[in-house]
Design a protein around this motif. Sequence first.
Motif, PDB file in Angstrom:
ATOM      1  N   UNK A   5     -57.231 -36.131 -27.251  1.00  0.00           N
ATOM      2  CA  UNK A   5     -56.530 -34.822 -27.896  1.00  0.00           C
ATOM      3  C   UNK A   5     -55.854 -34.074 -26.692  1.00  0.00           C
ATOM      4  N   UNK A   6     -56.835 -33.882 -25.879  1.00  0.00           N
ATOM      5  CA  UNK A   6     -56.303 -32.919 -24.614  1.00  0.00           C
ATOM      6  C   UNK A   6     -55.032 -33.735 -23.725  1.00  0.00           C
ATOM      7  N   UNK A   7     -55.291 -34.999 -23.758  1.00  0.00           N
ATOM      8  CA  UNK A   7     -54.139 -35.795 -23.217  1.00  0.00           C
ATOM      9  C   UNK A   7     -52.930 -35.549 -24.020  1.00  0.00           C
ATOM     10  N   UNK A   8     -52.823 -35.871 -25.361  1.00  0.00           N
ATOM     11  CA  UNK A   8     -51.754 -35.637 -26.229  1.00  0.00           C
ATOM     12  C   UNK A   8     -51.143 -34.210 -25.922  1.00  0.00           C
ATOM     13  N   UNK A   9     -52.092 -33.210 -25.844  1.00  0.00           N
ATOM     14  CA  UNK A   9     -51.415 -32.022 -25.820  1.00  0.00           C
ATOM     15  C   UNK A   9     -50.465 -31.618 -24.783  1.00  0.00           C
ATOM     16  N   UNK A  10     -51.261 -32.081 -23.600  1.00  0.00           N
ATOM     17  CA  UNK A  10     -50.572 -31.966 -22.441  1.00  0.00           C
ATOM     18  C   UNK A  10     -49.185 -32.701 -22.162  1.00  0.00           C
ATOM     19  N   UNK A  11     -49.407 -33.795 -22.631  1.00  0.00           N
ATOM     20  CA  UNK A  11     -48.164 -34.903 -22.937  1.00  0.00           C
ATOM     21  C   UNK A  11     -47.036 -33.907 -23.556  1.00  0.00           C
ATOM     22  N   UNK A  12     -47.304 -33.405 -24.504  1.00  0.00           N
ATOM     23  CA  UNK A  12     -46.270 -32.831 -25.447  1.00  0.00           C
ATOM     24  C   UNK A  12     -45.774 -31.550 -25.060  1.00  0.00           C
ATOM     25  N   UNK A  13     -46.516 -31.053 -24.227  1.00  0.00           N
ATOM     26  CA  UNK A  13     -46.018 -29.555 -23.447  1.00  0.00           C
ATOM     27  C   UNK A  13     -44.781 -30.115 -22.659  1.00  0.00           C
ATOM     28  N   UNK A  14     -44.691 -31.185 -21.911  1.00  0.00           N
ATOM     29  CA  UNK A  14     -43.565 -31.592 -21.370  1.00  0.00           C
ATOM     30  C   UNK A  14     -43.260 -31.132 -20.018  1.00  0.00           C
ATOM     31  N   UNK A  15     -44.667 -30.435 -19.505  1.00  0.00           N
ATOM     32  CA  UNK A  15     -44.647 -29.796 -18.109  1.00  0.00           C
ATOM     33  C   UNK A  15     -45.041 -30.595 -16.951  1.00  0.00           C
ATOM     34  N   UNK A  16     -45.208 -31.937 -17.105  1.00  0.00           N
ATOM     35  CA  UNK A  16     -45.688 -32.704 -16.191  1.00  0.00           C
ATOM     36  C   UNK A  16     -45.122 -34.068 -16.210  1.00  0.00           C
ATOM     37  N   UNK A  17     -45.018 -34.491 -14.738  1.00  0.00           N
ATOM     38  CA  UNK A  17     -44.347 -35.949 -14.672  1.00  0.00           C
ATOM     39  C   UNK A  17     -45.289 -36.968 -14.125  1.00  0.00           C
ATOM     40  N   UNK A  18     -46.615 -36.582 -14.026  1.00  0.00           N
ATOM     41  CA  UNK A  18     -47.637 -37.912 -13.665  1.00  0.00           C
ATOM     42  C   UNK A  18     -48.829 -37.413 -14.409  1.00  0.00           C
TER      43      UNK A  18
END
Length: 72
Positions: A5-18
Amino acid sequence: MAFVIDAMDILHEGKIDCFCIAAGDGDCTMPARRIREVKLTVPGYGERKTPEVPVASCREFRYSGQQQGVEP
């Protein structure tokens, strides 16, 4: 479950590249594949006993205790 759940939340924020995953079992396999689908880099880190499937789901995988130069 919380990891996914945390990983998908971070992914969909679009603020990371790695998205680095440090794990020694298959729990990271599906999140790593999903994150790679959106073209993000997914390096992995774990012990030598880590099964091949999660190792293969990462772009590259480094084993604990492995001596490799890392640039700052």
